[in-house]
Scaffold this motif. Structure first.
Motif, PDB file in Angstrom:
ATOM      1  N   VAL A 122       9.888   7.708  -9.369  1.00  0.00           N
ATOM      2  CA  VAL A 122      10.843   8.954  -9.489  1.00  0.00           C
ATOM      3  C   VAL A 122       9.773   9.800 -10.258  1.00  0.00           C
ATOM      4  CG1 VAL A 122      12.794   9.976  -9.879  1.00  0.00           C
ATOM      5  CG2 VAL A 122      12.946   7.695  -8.945  1.00  0.00           C
ATOM      6  N   GLU A 123       9.568  10.991  -9.769  1.00  0.00           N
ATOM      7  CA  GLU A 123       8.865  11.920 -10.671  1.00  0.00           C
ATOM      8  C   GLU A 123       9.098  13.267 -10.017  1.00  0.00           C
ATOM      9  OE1 GLU A 123       7.279  13.914 -13.311  1.00  0.00           O
ATOM     10  OE2 GLU A 123       7.236  11.821 -13.565  1.00  0.00           O
ATOM     11  N   HIS A 124       9.455  14.311 -11.043  1.00  0.00           N
ATOM     12  CA  HIS A 124       9.794  15.706 -10.687  1.00  0.00           C
ATOM     13  C   HIS A 124       8.519  16.514 -10.826  1.00  0.00           C
ATOM     14  CE1 HIS A 124      14.016  14.601 -10.187  1.00  0.00           C
ATOM     15  NE2 HIS A 124      14.059  14.158 -11.630  1.00  0.00           N
ATOM     16  N   ASP A 125       7.351  16.062 -11.073  1.00  0.00           N
ATOM     17  CA  ASP A 125       6.062  16.847 -11.246  1.00  0.00           C
ATOM     18  C   ASP A 125       5.892  17.060  -9.724  1.00  0.00           C
ATOM     19  OD1 ASP A 125       3.441  17.810 -11.187  1.00  0.00           O
ATOM     20  OD2 ASP A 125       3.069  16.972 -13.248  1.00  0.00           O
ATOM     21  N   ARG A 126       5.915  18.124  -9.234  1.00  0.00           N
ATOM     22  CA  ARG A 126       5.740  18.605  -7.699  1.00  0.00           C
ATOM     23  C   ARG A 126       4.332  18.237  -7.297  1.00  0.00           C
ATOM     24  NH1 ARG A 126       8.691  21.811  -4.592  1.00  0.00           N
ATOM     25  NH2 ARG A 126       9.839  22.463  -6.482  1.00  0.00           N
ATOM     26  N   GLU A 127       3.197  18.897  -8.238  1.00  0.00           N
ATOM     27  CA  GLU A 127       1.822  18.437  -7.836  1.00  0.00           C
ATOM     28  C   GLU A 127       1.670  17.061  -7.773  1.00  0.00           C
ATOM     29  OE1 GLU A 127      -2.349  20.464  -8.828  1.00  0.00           O
ATOM     30  OE2 GLU A 127      -0.326  21.827  -9.491  1.00  0.00           O
ATOM     31  N   PHE A 128       2.048  16.268  -8.664  1.00  0.00           N
ATOM     32  CA  PHE A 128       1.884  14.872  -8.737  1.00  0.00           C
ATOM     33  C   PHE A 128       2.382  14.109  -7.590  1.00  0.00           C
ATOM     34  CE2 PHE A 128       2.978  10.518 -10.138  1.00  0.00           C
ATOM     35  CZ  PHE A 128       1.837  10.073 -10.689  1.00  0.00           C
ATOM     36  N   CYS A 129       3.466  14.604  -7.475  1.00  0.00           N
ATOM     37  CA  CYS A 129       3.975  13.841  -5.922  1.00  0.00           C
ATOM     38  C   CYS A 129       3.238  14.443  -4.643  1.00  0.00           C
ATOM     39  CB  CYS A 129       5.590  14.334  -5.806  1.00  0.00           C
ATOM     40  SG  CYS A 129       6.706  13.719  -7.160  1.00  0.00           S
ATOM     41  N   GLY A 174       0.797  -1.384   0.117  1.00  0.00           N
ATOM     42  CA  GLY A 174      -0.077  -0.029   0.019  1.00  0.00           C
ATOM     43  C   GLY A 174       0.773   0.913   0.043  1.00  0.00           C
ATOM     44  N   ASP A 175       2.270   1.211   0.124  1.00  0.00           N
ATOM     45  CA  ASP A 175       2.946   2.269   0.206  1.00  0.00           C
ATOM     46  C   ASP A 175       3.125   2.860  -1.396  1.00  0.00           C
ATOM     47  OD1 ASP A 175       3.730   2.351   2.789  1.00  0.00           O
ATOM     48  OD2 ASP A 175       5.765   1.435   2.423  1.00  0.00           O
ATOM     49  N   ARG A 176       3.028   4.290  -1.456  1.00  0.00           N
ATOM     50  CA  ARG A 176       3.306   4.978  -2.743  1.00  0.00           C
ATOM     51  C   ARG A 176       4.320   5.808  -2.341  1.00  0.00           C
ATOM     52  NH1 ARG A 176      -2.220   5.326  -2.036  1.00  0.00           N
ATOM     53  NH2 ARG A 176      -2.372   7.781  -1.679  1.00  0.00           N
ATOM     54  N   ILE A 177       5.510   5.422  -2.607  1.00  0.00           N
ATOM     55  CA  ILE A 177       6.793   6.122  -2.324  1.00  0.00           C
ATOM     56  C   ILE A 177       7.450   6.609  -3.434  1.00  0.00           C
ATOM     57  CG2 ILE A 177       9.098   5.710  -1.590  1.00  0.00           C
ATOM     58  CD1 ILE A 177       8.108   2.982  -0.293  1.00  0.00           C
ATOM     59  N   ALA A 178       7.785   8.078  -3.122  1.00  0.00           N
ATOM     60  CA  ALA A 178       8.324   9.004  -4.123  1.00  0.00           C
ATOM     61  C   ALA A 178       9.884   9.112  -3.620  1.00  0.00           C
ATOM     62  CB  ALA A 178       7.809  10.429  -4.007  1.00  0.00           C
ATOM     63  N   LEU A 179      10.811   8.855  -4.505  1.00  0.00           N
ATOM     64  CA  LEU A 179      12.195   8.804  -4.622  1.00  0.00           C
ATOM     65  C   LEU A 179      12.556  10.256  -4.897  1.00  0.00           C
ATOM     66  CD1 LEU A 179      14.127   5.620  -5.596  1.00  0.00           C
ATOM     67  CD2 LEU A 179      13.862   6.554  -3.189  1.00  0.00           C
ATOM     68  N   SER A 180      13.131  11.130  -4.032  1.00  0.00           N
ATOM     69  CA  SER A 180      13.253  12.523  -4.364  1.00  0.00           C
ATOM     70  C   SER A 180      15.000  12.849  -4.399  1.00  0.00           C
ATOM     71  CB  SER A 180      12.421  13.318  -3.729  1.00  0.00           C
ATOM     72  OG  SER A 180      12.384  14.832  -3.871  1.00  0.00           O
ATOM     73  N   GLY A 181      15.388  13.936  -5.044  1.00  0.00           N
ATOM     74  CA  GLY A 181      16.485  14.457  -4.902  1.00  0.00           C
ATOM     75  C   GLY A 181      17.094  14.928  -6.229  1.00  0.00           C
ATOM     76  N   LYS A 182      18.124  15.550  -6.275  1.00  0.00           N
ATOM     77  CA  LYS A 182      18.720  16.105  -7.323  1.00  0.00           C
ATOM     78  C   LYS A 182      19.152  15.213  -8.467  1.00  0.00           C
ATOM     79  CE  LYS A 182      20.701  20.728  -5.392  1.00  0.00           C
ATOM     80  NZ  LYS A 182      21.737  21.275  -5.390  1.00  0.00           N
ATOM     81  N   ASN A 183      19.218  15.511  -9.709  1.00  0.00           N
ATOM     82  CA  ASN A 183      19.677  14.810 -10.766  1.00  0.00           C
ATOM     83  C   ASN A 183      20.900  14.220 -10.328  1.00  0.00           C
ATOM     84  OD1 ASN A 183      17.435  14.655 -12.277  1.00  0.00           O
ATOM     85  ND2 ASN A 183      18.163  16.287 -13.486  1.00  0.00           N
ATOM     86  N   GLY A 184      21.471  12.887 -10.524  1.00  0.00           N
ATOM     87  CA  GLY A 184      22.695  12.371 -10.013  1.00  0.00           C
ATOM     88  C   GLY A 184      22.707  11.873  -8.724  1.00  0.00           C
ATOM     89  N   SER A 185      21.647  12.064  -8.163  1.00  0.00           N
ATOM     90  CA  SER A 185      21.685  11.560  -6.562  1.00  0.00           C
ATOM     91  C   SER A 185      21.652  10.247  -6.451  1.00  0.00           C
ATOM     92  CB  SER A 185      20.896  12.620  -5.593  1.00  0.00           C
ATOM     93  OG  SER A 185      19.489  12.063  -6.118  1.00  0.00           O
ATOM     94  N   GLY A 186      21.453   9.412  -7.529  1.00  0.00           N
ATOM     95  CA  GLY A 186      21.430   8.087  -7.298  1.00  0.00           C
ATOM     96  C   GLY A 186      19.986   7.482  -7.479  1.00  0.00           C
ATOM     97  N   LYS A 187      18.830   7.968  -7.728  1.00  0.00           N
ATOM     98  CA  LYS A 187      17.479   7.416  -7.838  1.00  0.00           C
ATOM     99  C   LYS A 187      17.404   6.414  -8.697  1.00  0.00           C
ATOM    100  CE  LYS A 187      15.743  11.696  -8.749  1.00  0.00           C
ATOM    101  NZ  LYS A 187      16.998  12.262  -8.803  1.00  0.00           N
TER     102      LYS A 187
END
Length: 492
Positions: A475-482, A335-348
């Motif tokens: 992994v998603e950079h769309d702020r509203e979606f996350c 049931g987890d919906r986990i967003a991996l967040s971080g700058k490009n190149g941070s290993g996501k």
């Protein structure tokens, strides 16, 4: 200020019977910050190419400015960045370039490094800075956010908000809201321009759609009522006409003049009802033409026999001696919906590949449930080719379900006949997402699934994840979606 005038623009690709644009007319002010929206495959990039003069068309496009396209095509990425800037705009003034780079928080030293050594975000910023140096140019900015992390998106949107004189194609709602003052939308049957940002446009569109749906229902009832009234009146008229040659119950002679007058009156009433019915049907047919079909999607995940699917304890990822991901710890539970967040190149993406089972060097402890089935959507769509039927068979998914999902994501039936390699970037991404939704798995892992995907489809995917609550790592950079979807955010 000057105007770009588009008059009776009509265009279709060679060999296609369907016009992408048909007698389209509108005006653009070159001082506007214009957001450009529309579902995938509607012709946004095609229109930009028409402005650039790449295709022949009928109608006219007149402008007193030159057009510049972003992203500029860099042929040799081994060249130093300063040489790339020089190729874009040989007459640039160095201090002006420094000013633009400073606004975008790019250090001067990048100019003296090979362009290919820059991160995707740095490349995007340098190209934007160089293009905005050009005077008397109207910039055509095509999806700049696809390789930007959240922080870079915020910075670039603020930069664009300080500028004017551009068309911006983007599907990121928060990004558009922050830097546009008009919206150009390609709808199902027309092209329209509206003042305001994306949220204001969307609110107006929903209001118009709701009005049309209510009006359509009212007219549907009117048409039905008028149709029944017309049948009754015709029936009465026919019965009265029949009595002309008969007799009344009393046996007296029929007053043919009276009956003829009555029948004519009924006929006139019948004609009036028919005209009202015809008007109502015409009015009804003018509605709903631009309402976007956004049917609900479904997902049916398998239930894993344990609550915990995977666990990472102080996991760091290495490529050779280089650490690409600092120590991270988290668990993936049902049931987890986990967003991996971080700058490009941070290993996501590297973390995702590790969880998916790729052979990646790491330290720390990583545990994954036995027999855990995972569906993976990668960033890359370049491998897609062939027809949809073969693709479904090769990936062992139900073809009719697969195509049904694509229909709901606004694929027309004519797309089903084309080779996947000819699809737009957004349509290719939808193929990968539709495949993932067809697979019987315990866990969905999606790496930047929304790149190139249109806003309405993003909302459909959002609703799907909120309604069915599948277990997903993304992994998603769309702020509203996350913000709308994630139950956990893991910051790298």
């Amino acid at each position: 200020m000057s105007l770009i005038n588009v008059t009776n623009l009509t265009f279709a690709y060679d060999g296609s019977y369907d016009n992408i644009f048909e007698k389209v007319s509108f005006q653009i002010d070159t001082d506007w910050k214009l957001g450009f929206t529309g579902r995938n495959g509607r012709g946004k990039t095609t229109f930009l190419n028409l402005l650039l003069g790449k295709y022949e068309y009928s109608g006219s496009i007149s402008a007193k400015v030159s057009f510049e396209y972003f992203p500029f095509q860099v042929e040799n990425k081994e060249e130093n960045t300063i040489d790339i800037v020089d190729a874009i705009y040989p007459d640039y003034v160095h201090w002006e370039l420094m000013r633009e780079l400073s606004l975008l928080k790019v250090s001067e030293d990048v100019l003296y490094r090979p362009f290919g050594s820059l991160s995707n975000g740095e490349q995007t910023k340098v190209l934007l800075a160089a293009l905005f140096l050009k005077e008397n140019s109207f910039l055509l900015i095509d999806e700049p956010t696809n390789h930007l992390d959240m922080e870079a998106r915020q910075l670039v949107s603020e930069y664009l908000n300080s500028k004017s004189g551009f068309i911006l194609v983007s599907h990121d709602r928060a990004f558009l809201d922050n830097c546009v003052d008009h919206i150009l939308s390609i709808n199902k049957t027309n092209v329209e321009i509206q003042s305001g940002n994306f949220s204001e446009w969307w609110e107006n569109k929903q209001r118009q759609d709701d009005f049309e749906l209510a009006e359509n229902e009212k007219l549907r009832k009117d048409v039905k009522r008028l149709s029944e009234a017309s049948k009754r009146t015709n029936s009465w008229s026919h019965e009265v006409e029949k009595t002309k040659n008969g007799t009344r119950n009393s046996g007296s002679k029929v007053d043919k003049g009276y009956i003829g007058h009555k029948a004519a009156k009924m006929m006139k009433r019948s004609k009036s009802i028919e005209q009202r019915q015809h008007s109502a049907m015409e009015e009804k047919s003018a509605l709903l033409k631009n309402i976007e079909s956004a049917e609900s999607l479904k997902i049916s995940q398998l239930v894993y026999h344990k609550h915990q699917l995977a666990e990472l304890e102080n996991v760091s990822i290495y490529y050779g001696e280089k650490q690409v991901c600092p120590p991270v710890s988290f668990t993936i539970e049902q049931g987890d919906r986990i967003a991996l967040s971080g700058k490009n190149g941070s290993g996501k993406s590297s973390l995702i590949k590790l969880i998916c089972g790729e052979n990646i060097d790491y330290t720390g402890t990583f545990r994954k449930g036995s027999q855990l089935k995972i569906s993976y959507v990668s960033q890359d769509t370049s491998h897609l080719q062939g027809n949809l039927t073969d693709y479904a068979r090769e990936n062992d998914i139900d073809e009719s379900l697969f195509k049904s999902i694509l229909r709901k994501l606004d694929f027309s039936r004519v797309q089903f006949e084309k080779d996947i390699s000819a699809y737009s970037g957004g349509q290719k991404k939808k193929v990968l997402l539709a495949k993932s939704l067809c697979e019987k798995v315990h866990l969905q892992i999606w790496d930047e699934p929304l790149n190139f995907i249109d806003v309405i489809s993003r909302m459909q995917i959002e609703e799907l994840l909120l309604e069915y609550k599948p277990t997903i790592l993304f992994v998603e950079h769309d702020r509203e979606f996350c913000q709308n979807v994630a139950t956990k955010i893991i910051e790298l």
